[in-house]
Scaffold this motif. Structure first.
Motif, PDB file in Angstrom:
ATOM      1  N   TYR A 282       0.830  -1.201   0.000  1.00  0.00           N
ATOM      2  CA  TYR A 282       0.000   0.000   0.000  1.00  0.00           C
ATOM      3  C   TYR A 282       0.868   1.256   0.000  1.00  0.00           C
ATOM      4  N   THR A 283       0.426   2.291  -0.726  1.00  0.00           N
ATOM      5  CA  THR A 283       1.188   3.547  -0.780  1.00  0.00           C
ATOM      6  C   THR A 283       1.164   4.229   0.588  1.00  0.00           C
ATOM      7  N   SER A 284       2.002   5.256   0.746  1.00  0.00           N
ATOM      8  CA  SER A 284       2.164   5.903   2.055  1.00  0.00           C
ATOM      9  C   SER A 284       0.906   6.568   2.590  1.00  0.00           C
ATOM     10  N   GLY A 285       0.031   6.984   1.690  1.00  0.00           N
ATOM     11  CA  GLY A 285      -1.173   7.672   2.144  1.00  0.00           C
ATOM     12  C   GLY A 285      -0.906   9.109   2.539  1.00  0.00           C
ATOM     13  N   THR A 286       0.060   9.738   1.872  1.00  0.00           N
ATOM     14  CA  THR A 286       0.352  11.141   2.157  1.00  0.00           C
ATOM     15  C   THR A 286      -0.814  12.005   1.689  1.00  0.00           C
ATOM     16  N   THR A 287      -1.425  11.614   0.582  1.00  0.00           N
ATOM     17  CA  THR A 287      -2.478  12.449   0.009  1.00  0.00           C
ATOM     18  C   THR A 287      -3.880  11.888   0.203  1.00  0.00           C
ATOM     19  N   GLY A 288      -4.017  10.697   0.664  1.00  0.00           N
ATOM     20  CA  GLY A 288      -5.366  10.159   0.835  1.00  0.00           C
ATOM     21  C   GLY A 288      -5.337   8.687   1.174  1.00  0.00           C
ATOM     22  N   ALA A 405      15.870   9.374  -1.811  1.00  0.00           N
ATOM     23  CA  ALA A 405      14.576   9.481  -2.497  1.00  0.00           C
ATOM     24  C   ALA A 405      13.461   9.519  -1.480  1.00  0.00           C
ATOM     25  N   GLY A 406      12.294   9.877  -1.942  1.00  0.00           N
ATOM     26  CA  GLY A 406      11.103   9.844  -1.098  1.00  0.00           C
ATOM     27  C   GLY A 406      10.512  11.210  -0.856  1.00  0.00           C
ATOM     28  N   GLU A 407      11.344  12.222  -0.864  1.00  0.00           N
ATOM     29  CA  GLU A 407      10.883  13.594  -0.691  1.00  0.00           C
ATOM     30  C   GLU A 407      11.986  14.503  -1.214  1.00  0.00           C
ATOM     31  N   PRO A 408      11.685  15.774  -1.354  1.00  0.00           N
ATOM     32  CA  PRO A 408      12.701  16.654  -1.927  1.00  0.00           C
ATOM     33  C   PRO A 408      13.966  16.659  -1.089  1.00  0.00           C
ATOM     34  N   LEU A 409      15.100  16.641  -1.773  1.00  0.00           N
ATOM     35  CA  LEU A 409      16.387  16.740  -1.081  1.00  0.00           C
ATOM     36  C   LEU A 409      16.816  18.199  -1.151  1.00  0.00           C
ATOM     37  N   LEU A 426      23.257  11.531  -4.597  1.00  0.00           N
ATOM     38  CA  LEU A 426      22.384  11.477  -5.753  1.00  0.00           C
ATOM     39  C   LEU A 426      20.910  11.415  -5.354  1.00  0.00           C
ATOM     40  N   ASP A 427      20.247  12.520  -5.609  1.00  0.00           N
ATOM     41  CA  ASP A 427      18.810  12.558  -5.403  1.00  0.00           C
ATOM     42  C   ASP A 427      18.186  11.783  -6.561  1.00  0.00           C
ATOM     43  N   HIS A 428      17.226  10.951  -6.298  1.00  0.00           N
ATOM     44  CA  HIS A 428      16.472  10.336  -7.389  1.00  0.00           C
ATOM     45  C   HIS A 428      15.025  10.194  -6.966  1.00  0.00           C
ATOM     46  N   TYR A 429      14.194  10.067  -7.971  1.00  0.00           N
ATOM     47  CA  TYR A 429      12.768  10.228  -7.738  1.00  0.00           C
ATOM     48  C   TYR A 429      11.997   8.984  -8.165  1.00  0.00           C
ATOM     49  N   TRP A 430      11.187   8.483  -7.268  1.00  0.00           N
ATOM     50  CA  TRP A 430      10.304   7.381  -7.658  1.00  0.00           C
ATOM     51  C   TRP A 430       9.105   7.274  -6.748  1.00  0.00           C
ATOM     52  N   GLN A 431       8.261   6.307  -7.030  1.00  0.00           N
ATOM     53  CA  GLN A 431       7.019   6.139  -6.281  1.00  0.00           C
ATOM     54  C   GLN A 431       6.841   4.666  -5.944  1.00  0.00           C
ATOM     55  N   THR A 432       6.059   4.410  -4.906  1.00  0.00           N
ATOM     56  CA  THR A 432       5.722   3.028  -4.565  1.00  0.00           C
ATOM     57  C   THR A 432       5.225   2.312  -5.821  1.00  0.00           C
ATOM     58  N   GLU A 433       4.435   3.041  -6.598  1.00  0.00           N
ATOM     59  CA  GLU A 433       3.823   2.451  -7.791  1.00  0.00           C
ATOM     60  C   GLU A 433       4.869   1.917  -8.762  1.00  0.00           C
ATOM     61  N   SER A 520       1.122  12.818 -10.485  1.00  0.00           N
ATOM     62  CA  SER A 520       0.572  13.763  -9.499  1.00  0.00           C
ATOM     63  C   SER A 520       1.641  14.632  -8.865  1.00  0.00           C
ATOM     64  N   ASP A 521       2.778  14.744  -9.521  1.00  0.00           N
ATOM     65  CA  ASP A 521       3.817  15.670  -9.077  1.00  0.00           C
ATOM     66  C   ASP A 521       4.072  16.684 -10.186  1.00  0.00           C
ATOM     67  N   TYR A 522       4.252  17.941  -9.783  1.00  0.00           N
ATOM     68  CA  TYR A 522       4.637  18.965 -10.745  1.00  0.00           C
ATOM     69  C   TYR A 522       6.138  18.920 -10.951  1.00  0.00           C
ATOM     70  N   GLY A 535       6.834  19.608  -6.414  1.00  0.00           N
ATOM     71  CA  GLY A 535       5.842  19.320  -5.377  1.00  0.00           C
ATOM     72  C   GLY A 535       4.628  18.603  -5.922  1.00  0.00           C
ATOM     73  N   ARG A 536       3.807  18.156  -5.018  1.00  0.00           N
ATOM     74  CA  ARG A 536       2.620  17.402  -5.397  1.00  0.00           C
ATOM     75  C   ARG A 536       1.558  18.329  -5.960  1.00  0.00           C
ATOM     76  N   THR A 537       0.761  17.817  -6.867  1.00  0.00           N
ATOM     77  CA  THR A 537      -0.238  18.674  -7.492  1.00  0.00           C
ATOM     78  C   THR A 537      -1.236  19.204  -6.468  1.00  0.00           C
ATOM     79  N   GLY A 634       8.206   9.009   6.921  1.00  0.00           N
ATOM     80  CA  GLY A 634       9.057  10.184   7.027  1.00  0.00           C
ATOM     81  C   GLY A 634       8.662  11.351   6.142  1.00  0.00           C
ATOM     82  N   LYS A 635       7.485  11.273   5.514  1.00  0.00           N
ATOM     83  CA  LYS A 635       7.054  12.391   4.668  1.00  0.00           C
ATOM     84  C   LYS A 635       6.216  13.351   5.494  1.00  0.00           C
ATOM     85  N   ILE A 636       6.445  14.627   5.283  1.00  0.00           N
ATOM     86  CA  ILE A 636       5.702  15.626   6.059  1.00  0.00           C
ATOM     87  C   ILE A 636       4.218  15.589   5.676  1.00  0.00           C
TER      88      ILE A 636
HETATM   89  P1  ATP Z   1       0.066   8.458  -1.524  1.00  0.00           P
HETATM   90  O1  ATP Z   1       0.302   8.224  -2.977  1.00  0.00           O
HETATM   91  O2  ATP Z   1      -0.693   7.365  -0.865  1.00  0.00           O
HETATM   92  O3  ATP Z   1      -0.442   9.842  -1.214  1.00  0.00           O
HETATM   93  P2  ATP Z   1       2.921   8.874  -1.318  1.00  0.00           P
HETATM   94  O4  ATP Z   1       2.808   9.471  -2.680  1.00  0.00           O
HETATM   95  O5  ATP Z   1       3.597   9.683  -0.250  1.00  0.00           O
HETATM   96  O6  ATP Z   1       1.489   8.401  -0.786  1.00  0.00           O
HETATM   97  P3  ATP Z   1       5.090   7.113  -2.023  1.00  0.00           P
HETATM   98  O7  ATP Z   1       4.860   6.289  -3.212  1.00  0.00           O
HETATM   99  O8  ATP Z   1       5.837   6.538  -0.888  1.00  0.00           O
HETATM  100  O9  ATP Z   1       3.692   7.491  -1.416  1.00  0.00           O
HETATM  101  O10 ATP Z   1       5.859   8.442  -2.385  1.00  0.00           O
HETATM  102  C1  ATP Z   1       6.068   8.885  -3.731  1.00  0.00           C
HETATM  103  C2  ATP Z   1       6.083  10.405  -3.762  1.00  0.00           C
HETATM  104  O11 ATP Z   1       7.176  10.904  -2.962  1.00  0.00           O
HETATM  105  C3  ATP Z   1       6.301  11.010  -5.108  1.00  0.00           C
HETATM  106  O12 ATP Z   1       5.119  11.048  -5.871  1.00  0.00           O
HETATM  107  C4  ATP Z   1       6.830  12.402  -4.747  1.00  0.00           C
HETATM  108  O13 ATP Z   1       5.782  13.268  -4.385  1.00  0.00           O
HETATM  109  C5  ATP Z   1       7.679  12.116  -3.531  1.00  0.00           C
HETATM  110  N1  ATP Z   1       9.094  11.928  -3.924  1.00  0.00           N
HETATM  111  C6  ATP Z   1       9.754  10.775  -4.090  1.00  0.00           C
HETATM  112  N2  ATP Z   1      11.037  10.973  -4.425  1.00  0.00           N
HETATM  113  C7  ATP Z   1      11.213  12.315  -4.493  1.00  0.00           C
HETATM  114  C8  ATP Z   1      12.330  13.161  -4.801  1.00  0.00           C
HETATM  115  N3  ATP Z   1      13.529  12.674  -5.083  1.00  0.00           N
HETATM  116  N4  ATP Z   1      12.108  14.501  -4.779  1.00  0.00           N
HETATM  117  C9  ATP Z   1      10.898  15.015  -4.484  1.00  0.00           C
HETATM  118  N5  ATP Z   1       9.818  14.269  -4.189  1.00  0.00           N
HETATM  119  C10 ATP Z   1       9.967  12.926  -4.187  1.00  0.00           C
END
Ligand code: ATP
Ligand code: MG
Length: 672
Positions: A282-288, A405-409, A426-433, A520-522, A535-537, A634-636
């Motif tokens: 399951y995704t983190s549930g940051t947005t819902g 990864a996981g949030e903005p560095l 190295l910052d890199h970007y990905w999603q649970t999906e 869902s990220d800008y 950031g997130r949309t 660890g996401k705000i």
């Molecule tokens: P949910 O989708 O349930 O609201 P979530 O999006 O927090 O939860 P994750 O899949 O853990 O669940 O997180 C992916 C999100 O984390 C990305 O869509 C983005 O918003 C953020 N993220 C991941 N890596 C980075 C990065 N390197 N820089 C900025 N944001 C990042």
């Protein structure tokens, strides 16, 4: 049993450079991934590399048969049986705990665990051969209790070796695991058990966090009570931390393991068609409401094996440490599956970043010669608040690169880290999906130089572009839009939302008529082709007609030396629509103890924002809580902060980590 494998490395396709590789991956998807598929063992070769006849559902390696566990474990026996596969370190199991919980040492023995105890930590090294045996015992126990192919098994465990065995054992017999982060409460667990319709739950008597005992067993009992779909069995790994009274459906793992051990049990891997599910997460549930991400088998294995080489530049025999809980996607992909697929040694750490002291990460790095590190910025920010001494005390020269990864560095954190380690951060970007990076710098190729402040550029297989949401057209350099990926998604990404194809389509492919996956990220691309996540949309605020990303304001604020962490949210304003307000956690809270000093720091923070973004982004207020609420990963939790700032109820807080952070925010608002 174990087949000798062809020397596959030599038959891998070669590319002159990353541009050529990337182009191949988009222009000829089947050709590209067909080549990468040689990285894993196929019991039966795929009939077709890609079936894209029913997009957005993509099928990879159709007709191919493989097994994840076989690829992670058995496959390495001919060459690396005596190499460490997993090294487990726990700073929770220390002398103090051992003397307060005298059954713990004995419990390790019952579980066949030859642990080394030190004053403030415990350690176990496990070779590929050891892992092979343990996974077979575990799989044998699962089968004894009727768990088989396609059954769902919920794993609710702390960072202990048995959790890794459980995951791999499920994979071995074709059962679908769903790891639920151990910090979640009974309700969250019950919801996930119901959604997955779990046949079995695997847990422990207790977990440990910062020396505090967490009663897992009791939480599972409550969840079983609440669940509509009851599991047939609860398999308990008794760590000897907390005595419990077994229920009728409970099974003691140590007892069962003993039988399997005495029988020298071996369980044949169950060969799965590539598109059969390997796990749910399951995704983190940051947005819902969290979504049940369903991962396939063959695509997952190929994608992870490829990423270890191209993205992380990891090699068999090297040591990889993804500092993450197995409850998250990073823990699945890069603590367990990917390093083992690649024949590396992976570190599993049970403990916090600052216990017994803030040097623990670096001490583990030194002792185990870790080559590649990977974590979320939040842990690093915590260490950045501590005395520098902890960072400089250990020999960390084995480290080649540190991925985040996981949030903005934020740049100050990256610079702090690179100043001390002297290796690429190295910052890199990905999603649970997606399960592996969408944007990154490739460590393997001498491609574009790494640019601080950017998570890089699209990885092979991802046709990722910044798209104008209204027109659906690609944005120009410097123009902001939604980061979207043209279907099909590459191997390893979610195949669907568990038993909810409709949600898969609506949540991810609704915006662009099924043709593109919305992250869902800008984002925006700069003139040099580097991507930037804005950031997130749903974290965009509208100030007098200007659209501002709260993340941009946070970045500006992090330029202030005393700010350890900050969150910006928009609050409703009659006149301007919305106004940004900032919540800053300082390295030293005593700086804002008097009204005067608080006012001074507030003006400095506002000054940083006005300097980089102009007066339009000026925060209407700056609050100084001692902590900000975060998800367990660890996401705000900006939506909670926004609610508090507007004097509303916080709503669903099931993924909240530390409830005192809510009080801290309330207090900061009250004291303003
Ligand atoms: P949910 O989708 O349930 O609201 P979530 O999006 O927090 O939860 P994750 O899949 O853990 O669940 O997180 C992916 C999100 O984390 C990305 O869509 C983005 O918003 C953020 N993220 C991941 N890596 C980075 C990065 N390197 N820089 C900025 N944001 C990042
Ligand atoms: Mg998300």
């Amino acid at each position: 049993m174990t087949q000798q494998l062809p020397q596959q490395e030599t038959t891998l396709p070669t590319y002159q450079n990353f541009s050529e590789l990337y182009k191949h991956s988009i222009d000829d998807r089947a050709g590209f991934w067909g080549g990468q598929a040689r990285r894993i063992y196929w019991h039966k070769q795929p009939d077709k590399i890609l079936d894209d006849s029913n997009l957005p559902f993509a099928k990879w390696f159709v007709g191919g048969e493989t097994n994840l566990c076989y690829n992670c474990v058995d496959r390495h026996l001919p060459d690396r049986a005596e190499q460490d596969a997993l090294i487990w370190v726990s700073s929770e199991i220390n002398q103090e705990l051992l003397s307060n919980h005298p059954d713990v040492a004995d419990a390790f023995k019952r579980l066949g665990n030859s642990v080394e105890f030190y004053t403030d930590y415990a350690k176990r090294r496990l070779t590929y051969n050891d892992l092979y045996k343990e996974v077979n015992y575990f799989a044998d126990v699962l089968q004894r209790y009727g768990v088989g192919k396609g059954d769902r098994v919920v794993i609710y465990m702390p960072m202990i070796l048995e959790a890794a065995y459980a995951m791999l054992a499920c994979a071995r017999i074709g059962a679908i695991h769903s790891v639920v982060f151990g910090g979640f409460a009974a309700h969250n667990l019950a919801v996930r058990m119901d959604d997955a319709q779990a046949k079995m739950v695997i847990t422990v008597d207790a977990g440990l966090r910062g020396g505090k005992v967490i009663n897992y067993k009791n939480l599972v009992n409550q969840a079983v009570e609440q669940a509509n779909v009851k599991p047939e069995h609860v398999l308990v790994v008794d760590r000897g931390v907390m005595p419990y009274k077994p229920n009728a459906i409970d099974i003691d793992y140590a007892e069962q393991r003993k039988i399997s051990h005495e029988n020298k049990a071996r369980v044949e891997p169950v060969w799965l068609e590539s598109n059969e599910p390997s796990y749910l997460l399951y995704t983190s549930g940051t947005t819902g409401k969290p979504k049940g991400v369903q991962r396939d088998t063959g695509g997952h294995a190929v994608a992870l094996a490829t990423s270890i080489d191209y993205v992380y530049n990891g090699k068999a025999g090297e040591t990889f440490w993804a500092i993450s809980d197995i409850g998250w996607a990073v823990g699945h992909s890069y603590t367990i599956y990917a390093p083992l697929l690649a024949g590396m040694t992976s570190i599993m750490y049970e403990g916090l970043p600052h216990r017994p002291n803030p040097g623990i990460w670096w001490r583990i790095v030194e002792a185990n010669k870790v080559n590649i590190l990977f974590t979320a910025p939040t842990g690093v920010r915590m260490l950045k608040k501590q005395d520098e001494m902890w960072m400089t005390r250990y020999d960390v020269s084995s480290v080649k690169a540190f991925f985040l990864a996981g949030e903005p560095l934020d740049e100050p954190t990256a610079e702090w880290l690179s100043g001390h380690l002297g290796v690429p951060i190295l910052d890199h970007y990905w999603q649970t999906e997606t399960g592996w990076p969408i944007l990154s710098h490739v460590a393997k190729f001498d491609h574009k130089p790494h640019k601080q402040g950017s998570p890089g550029y699209p990885m092979y297989g991802y046709d990722a572009k910044v798209i104008n949401e209204e027109t659906g057209e690609a944005c120009q350099a410097g123009e902001k839009g939604m980061l979207a990926i043209t279907a099909p998604l590459p191997p390893g990404c979610l195949s669907t939302v568990w038993r909810n194809d409709e949600r898969f389509i609506n949540a991810y492919f609704g915006l662009f008529d099924g043709t593109r996956y919305s992250t869902s990220d800008y984002a925006q691309v700069d003139a040099d082709g580097y991507y930037h996540i804005l950031g997130r949309t749903d974290d965009v605020i509208n100030v007098a007609g200007h659209r501002l990303g709260t993340q941009e304001i946070e970045e500006a604020i992090s330029g202030h030396d005393e700010v350890a962490e900050c969150a910006v949210v928009g609050i409703h304003d009659e006149l301007k629509g919305e106004l940004p307000v900032a919540f800053c956690v300082l390295k030293d809270h005593s700086l804002v103890e008097t009204t005067e000093s608080r006012f001074r720091v507030e003006q400095q923070v506002i000054g940083e924002v006005v300097k980089s973004l102009g007066a339009i982004a000026r925060p209407a207020a700056v609050y100084f809580p001692k902590a900000v609420p975060k998800t367990r990963s660890g996401k705000i939790l900006r939506r909670a902060i926004r609610a508090l700032a507007e004097g509303k109820e916080t709503g669903d807080m099931s993924t909240l980590d530390d409830p005192t952070a809510i009080e801290a925010v309330k207090l900061a608002i009250k004291n303003y």
